[in-house]
Design an enzyme around this catalytic site. Structure first.
Site, mmCIF file in Angstrom:
data_model
loop_
_atom_site.group_PDB
_atom_site.id
_atom_site.type_symbol
_atom_site.label_atom_id
_atom_site.label_comp_id
_atom_site.label_asym_id
_atom_site.label_seq_id
_atom_site.Cartn_x
_atom_site.Cartn_y
_atom_site.Cartn_z
ATOM 1 N N TYR A 16 -1.556 0.172 10.082
ATOM 2 C CA TYR A 16 -1.994 -0.870 8.799
ATOM 3 C C TYR A 16 -0.104 -0.678 7.996
ATOM 4 O O TYR A 16 0.590 -1.303 6.633
ATOM 5 C CB TYR A 16 -3.132 -0.355 8.163
ATOM 6 N N SER A 36 1.146 -0.904 -0.541
ATOM 7 C CA SER A 36 -0.110 -0.169 -0.369
ATOM 8 C C SER A 36 1.265 1.168 -0.140
ATOM 9 O O SER A 36 2.585 1.342 0.402
ATOM 10 C CB SER A 36 -1.033 -0.078 1.056
ATOM 11 N N LYS A 64 2.413 -3.039 5.759
ATOM 12 C CA LYS A 64 2.691 -2.835 4.268
ATOM 13 C C LYS A 64 4.322 -2.193 4.288
ATOM 14 O O LYS A 64 4.894 -2.682 3.145
ATOM 15 C CB LYS A 64 2.050 -1.374 4.626
#
Length: 259
Positions: free
Chosen positions: A164, A151, A168
């Site tokens: 998150y 991401s 990533k």
């Protein structure tokens, strides 16, 4: 629509190759699976929901797709998924690590560390687990490719989705580590999408899509098909001299950096 589905994509002849796509029943994972089936691969998709998997397999075409239900971070599920693909198709040319989670939004100072651990288990550790198993089952002796869905949150600060983003970023480094260790037979790359219109990312644009879209020079958010096309390229022979790279697929969002 084609004879067996894939939502209108033209289907090519059989390539003889097989892909395992984790988290493939919907969203980005389904978009990737659809693109690979359309070019002629056979695909196994995984996901937690048996009904959703069945629906996705029906759309992809049961002659080209199968599903294995389970949680990505569960070691037994990883083993079963790889075993079933080998039993059904006899090979795993491509692994696409797409399964991911982000159950929390908020500042880093307030994050529940148990939730952070869950994010890492699903987003990073499971990707390594699947890579180890596909390597042992087929790719070590026969070659292939691995594609990790990362991401843009992993390559820049991303307020309120920091855990998150951390996971990533780890996935991007995992991509580099595996690319180095698995060369020359197995290529390992990553995709780093910006916001893609999926149920997973709905909290980032729902109710304010016009505002969210205004930041993108291409004038729209991403779609699963956009990521599927990039995935099809990086797992193809046309990308045979590309490994250890992270391709940002962001509709030009990073062009606005510093403005």
């Amino acid at each position: 629509m084609t004879e067996t589905g894939t939502q209108g994509r033209e289907r090519a002849g059989d390539t003889g190759r097989v892909a395992l796509v984790t988290g493939g029943s919907r969203g980005i994972g389904y978009g990737v699976a659809e693109a690979l089936v359309a070019r002629g691969d056979r695909v196994c998709i995984t996901g937690r929901n048996e009904d959703a998997l069945k629906e996705a397999v029906d759309k992809l075409g049961a002659d080209r797709a199968m599903g294995v239900a389970g949680k990505a971070h569960d070691l037994e599920h990883q083993a079963v998924a790889v075993e079933r693909v080998m039993e059904a198709y006899g090979r795993i040319d491509h692994l696409v690590n797409n399964a991911g989670t982000n159950p929390v939004f908020g500042p880093m100072a307030e994050l529940d560390l148990a939730v952070v651990r869950k994010i890492y288990e699903t987003n990073v550790v499971s990707a390594l687990g699947f890579a180890q198993r596909t390597w042992a089952a087929w790719q070590k002796e026969n070659g292939g490719s691995i594609l990790n869905i990362a991401s843009i949150a992993g390559v820049s600060a991303s307020p309120f989705v920091g855990a998150y983003g951390m996971s990533k970023a780890a996935m991007i480094n995992l991509t580099q580590q595996l690319a180095h260790e698995f060369a020359p037979g197995v290529r390992v790359n990553a995709l780093a999408p910006a916001v893609v219109k999926t149920k997973f990312a709905a909290a980032l644009y729902e109710g304010r899509e016009e505002e969210a879209t205004a930041r993108y020079p291409m004038g729209r958010l991403g779609t699963p098909e956009d990521i599927g096309g990039a995935a099809a390229f990086l797992t193809s022979d046309e990308a045979r001299w590309i490994t250890g790279q992270t391709l940002v697929v962001d509709g030009g969002l990073f062009l606005n950096a510093g403005v």
